[in-house]
Write a protein that holds these residues in place. Structure first.
Motif, short mmCIF file in Angstrom:
data_model
loop_
_atom_site.label_atom_id
_atom_site.label_comp_id
_atom_site.label_asym_id
_atom_site.label_seq_id
_atom_site.Cartn_x
_atom_site.Cartn_y
_atom_site.Cartn_z
N PRO A 30 10.33 47.33 58.85
CA PRO A 30 10.56 46.63 57.57
C PRO A 30 11.91 45.91 57.57
CG PRO A 30 9.83 48.90 57.19
CD PRO A 30 10.12 48.78 58.66
N ASN A 31 11.97 44.77 56.90
CA ASN A 31 13.21 44.00 56.82
C ASN A 31 14.34 44.77 56.17
OD1 ASN A 31 12.03 41.75 58.04
ND2 ASN A 31 11.36 40.89 56.09
N VAL A 32 13.97 45.70 55.27
CA VAL A 32 15.01 46.43 54.54
C VAL A 32 15.85 47.30 55.48
CG1 VAL A 32 13.56 48.45 54.03
CG2 VAL A 32 15.43 47.83 52.48
N VAL A 33 15.26 47.70 56.63
CA VAL A 33 16.03 48.51 57.59
C VAL A 33 17.21 47.72 58.12
CG1 VAL A 33 15.96 49.67 59.83
CG2 VAL A 33 14.04 49.92 58.26
N GLY A 34 16.94 46.50 58.62
CA GLY A 34 18.02 45.66 59.12
C GLY A 34 19.00 45.26 58.03
N GLU A 35 18.48 44.94 56.85
CA GLU A 35 19.35 44.54 55.75
C GLU A 35 20.32 45.65 55.36
OE1 GLU A 35 16.61 43.49 52.74
OE2 GLU A 35 15.94 41.63 53.72
N THR A 36 19.83 46.89 55.37
CA THR A 36 20.68 48.03 55.02
C THR A 36 21.72 48.28 56.11
OG1 THR A 36 18.85 49.05 53.82
CG2 THR A 36 20.70 50.47 54.41
N ILE A 37 21.30 48.21 57.38
CA ILE A 37 22.23 48.44 58.48
C ILE A 37 23.34 47.39 58.49
CG2 ILE A 37 22.41 48.30 61.01
CD1 ILE A 37 19.82 49.85 61.20
N ARG A 38 22.99 46.16 58.22
CA ARG A 38 23.99 45.08 58.27
C ARG A 38 24.98 45.13 57.11
NH1 ARG A 38 19.39 42.42 60.26
NH2 ARG A 38 18.84 41.57 58.19
N THR A 39 24.71 45.93 56.10
CA THR A 39 25.69 46.09 55.02
C THR A 39 26.81 47.05 55.40
OG1 THR A 39 24.41 47.91 54.01
CG2 THR A 39 23.93 45.66 53.27
N GLN A 40 26.67 47.76 56.52
CA GLN A 40 27.71 48.69 56.96
C GLN A 40 28.92 47.92 57.51
OE1 GLN A 40 25.66 52.49 58.86
NE2 GLN A 40 24.78 50.64 59.72
N PRO A 41 30.08 48.58 57.56
CA PRO A 41 31.27 47.92 58.13
C PRO A 41 31.06 47.52 59.58
CG PRO A 41 31.87 49.93 56.95
CD PRO A 41 30.38 49.92 57.02
N PHE A 42 31.75 46.45 59.99
CA PHE A 42 31.65 45.93 61.36
C PHE A 42 31.93 47.02 62.38
CE2 PHE A 42 33.03 43.84 65.17
CZ PHE A 42 32.33 42.63 65.21
N TRP A 43 33.01 47.79 62.19
CA TRP A 43 33.41 48.81 63.17
C TRP A 43 32.37 49.91 63.28
CZ3 TRP A 43 33.84 53.84 61.59
CH2 TRP A 43 33.99 54.07 60.21
N LEU A 44 31.75 50.27 62.15
CA LEU A 44 30.75 51.34 62.18
C LEU A 44 29.49 50.88 62.91
CD1 LEU A 44 29.85 54.16 61.37
CD2 LEU A 44 29.13 53.23 59.15
N GLN A 45 29.07 49.64 62.68
CA GLN A 45 27.92 49.10 63.41
C GLN A 45 28.19 49.06 64.91
OE1 GLN A 45 25.54 45.74 61.87
NE2 GLN A 45 27.06 45.61 60.22
N THR A 46 29.42 48.70 65.28
CA THR A 46 29.77 48.65 66.71
C THR A 46 29.63 50.02 67.35
OG1 THR A 46 31.33 46.84 66.28
CG2 THR A 46 31.56 48.03 68.36
N ILE A 47 30.14 51.04 66.68
CA ILE A 47 30.03 52.41 67.20
C ILE A 47 28.56 52.82 67.30
CG2 ILE A 47 30.52 54.84 66.70
CD1 ILE A 47 33.15 53.93 65.45
N GLU A 48 27.79 52.49 66.28
CA GLU A 48 26.36 52.86 66.28
C GLU A 48 25.62 52.16 67.42
OE1 GLU A 48 25.85 53.69 61.47
OE2 GLU A 48 25.32 51.74 62.33
N VAL A 49 25.94 50.89 67.66
CA VAL A 49 25.30 50.17 68.77
C VAL A 49 25.62 50.85 70.09
CG1 VAL A 49 25.29 48.02 70.09
CG2 VAL A 49 25.20 47.95 67.59
#
Length: 487
Positions: A74-93
């Motif tokens: 679902p699109n909402v998964v990506g939309e929710t993930i992209r609302t996180q801070p840049f640094w947190l997304q980097t760590i998660e990736v």
């Protein structure tokens, strides 16, 4: 106009020759190494040609997979993930991709057919930054697909993806390099040259060790870390892998690779099953946790929903339960005994996922009060399940397996409190979705879970002689009752 030379990354060439080569001479891990070494021309061809072959294949693979990914997630998964801070997304990736890397890398060593491709990389006898590029393109395609497709599926932002990719590229060159650099206590968290050089060691005690690409802590969690202070004395493989570039590309299709067969023979059947179980749970539960993130994000945008706070609490509790289940699976203790045969395994898998059928089956339209009552039971049952799971800790297992006997906390009230707590949750699900479908699926769940409890009883009695006395004083499922109890 598209040009194949656009696929050649000039940064890789600059990094290897302008940064790592001087450092390998100034701070050598092994003294006396020369860059004019055996198979130098082959590694240069891997740097230029294999990179192009891989990138073409990867672009084709991604183009084919994105259609299925866009329809399944679902699109909402990506939309929710992209609302996180840049640094947190980097760590998660980094974390998600390296878990995928670990899985793919371990399979390359365990499956003889896959090892034929990976043996090319392990034929390196003098590790340095340039040799890091000696990888069969199909080997690289398998690893990258396993580690990066989840990142595309979850919909992370482009910026964190690029930063994580740059970090990966630099670290891949560093861990293969002949540079003496200490990581201190961080060596238990981050992959270092010492960590990865032991992975390439042609010494039996180092086989099947240190699979992670960036985070050595993953190997610590899975019990595959091997990192003595001394450096390996011998690298490569005993197999006669060709030195010539074209010979290496053709090698996997010409003969079986012996070391892969030896490693597979060394892995006991129970070890293979344990690894496969962890890998499956890692993939499925990670997906479910990401799905829950999307669901929670959707609930945040629906504050007018009746019982909004209660529904949100239930989803957050479900996310925590999935996270605890995943964590304790990764760090669980070795199995002392497991149920024999296919039936107990089928029962365990079916009991875990049978309620997911409600996603596709018709459910009833119940009054708001009834739905909120069911949701309250879901919250209570999930919180109790988390509590029981924490007490069970590293003894947790989806299958009927004995690891360590836990008799304290909720396990002093009933012998299977996790099943009892989950029964409250499922009862709430049935009430909140009242219909013939929910009642039927729920009845199947109760039957399967009772069978699972009986299977675990059999395994625990066989593994722990003291279990009989424990069973005599503690009921099986219902507190202060001898009903549903076995002797």
């Amino acid at each position: 106009m598209f040009d194949l030379f656009d696929l050649i990354d000039p940064k890789a060439i600059v990094i290897v020759f302008m940064i790592f080569v001087p450092l390998e001479h100034l701070l050598p891990l092994h003294e006396g190494r020369l860059y004019l070494r055996r198979a130098l021309s082959t590694d240069l061809l891997h740097l230029f040609v294999t990179g192009v072959l891989f990138k073409i294949g990867f672009l084709i693979l991604i183009a084919g997979c994105m259609v299925g990914i866009n329809s399944a997630v679902p699109n909402v998964v990506g939309e929710t993930i992209r609302t996180q801070p840049f640094w947190l997304q980097t760590i998660e990736v980094i974390v998600v991709s390296d878990l995928g890397f670990y899985l793919a890398h371990r399979l390359l060593h365990a499956v003889p057919f896959l090892w034929r491709f990976h043996a090319i990389h392990h034929s390196i006898e003098e590790l340095d930054a340039l040799a890091a590029h000696r990888v069969h393109p199909l080997d690289q395609l398998f690893v990258k697909a396993t580690s990066l497709l989840p990142i595309y599926a979850f919909g992370f932002a482009v910026g964190p993806f690029i930063v994580a990719g740059v970090i990966y590229h630099w670290q891949a060159l560093l861990v293969h390099s002949n540079i003496k650099i200490g990581f201190g206590p961080l060596k238990w968290l981050v992959a270092s040259p010492l960590f990865h050089h032991w992975h390439h060691a042609n010494e039996r005690q180092a086989f099947d060790k240190n699979f992670a690409g960036q985070l050595s802590i993953i190997d610590a969690l899975f019990g595959t870390m091997y990192m003595p202070e001394a450096m390996p004395s011998k690298y490569g493989t005993d197999e006669p892998v060709p030195d010539a570039y074209l010979g290496q590309l053709a090698y996997p299709f010409t003969r079986p690779a012996q070391r892969g067969l030896q490693i597979s023979e060394l892995m006991h059947g129970r070890q293979i099953e344990d690894f496969a179980g962890r890998a499956a749970i890692l993939i499925i539960f990670t997906f479910l946790m990401v799905w829950e993130i999307g669901t929670i994000g959707g609930i945040f945008h629906a504050e007018t929903l009746d019982g909004w706070s209660l529904i949100l609490t239930s989803r957050i509790a479900a996310f925590i339960f999935l996270g605890c289940s995943l964590l304790f699976t990764l760090v669980r203790l070795p199995a002392k005994s497991s149920a024999a045969g296919l039936a107990p395994r089928v029962v365990s898998i079916a009991g875990t996922f049978v309620m997911s059928l409600l996603v596709v089956l018709p459910i009833g339209d119940v009054p708001t009060e009834v739905r909120l009552f069911g949701t309250t039971m879901i919250v209570m049952g999930t919180l109790l399940s988390i509590y029981c799971l924490i007490w069970l800790g590293r003894s947790f297992s989806m299958m009927a397996t004995a690891r360590k006997l836990v008799t304290a906390g909720p396990y002093s009230i009933v012998r299977h409190p996790l099943y009892a707590a989950e029964a409250i949750t499922i009862t709430g699900v049935i009430i909140a979705n009242w219909s013939v479908s929910s009642v039927t699926v729920g009845a199947c769940w109760f039957a399967l879970q009772y069978r699972r409890a009986l299977n675990e009883e059999h395994v625990l009695r066989a593994a722990f002689p003291e279990y009989q006395k424990y069973a005599e004083r503690v009921p099986m499922l219902v507190p202060h009752s001898r009903t549903l109890s076995t002797r």
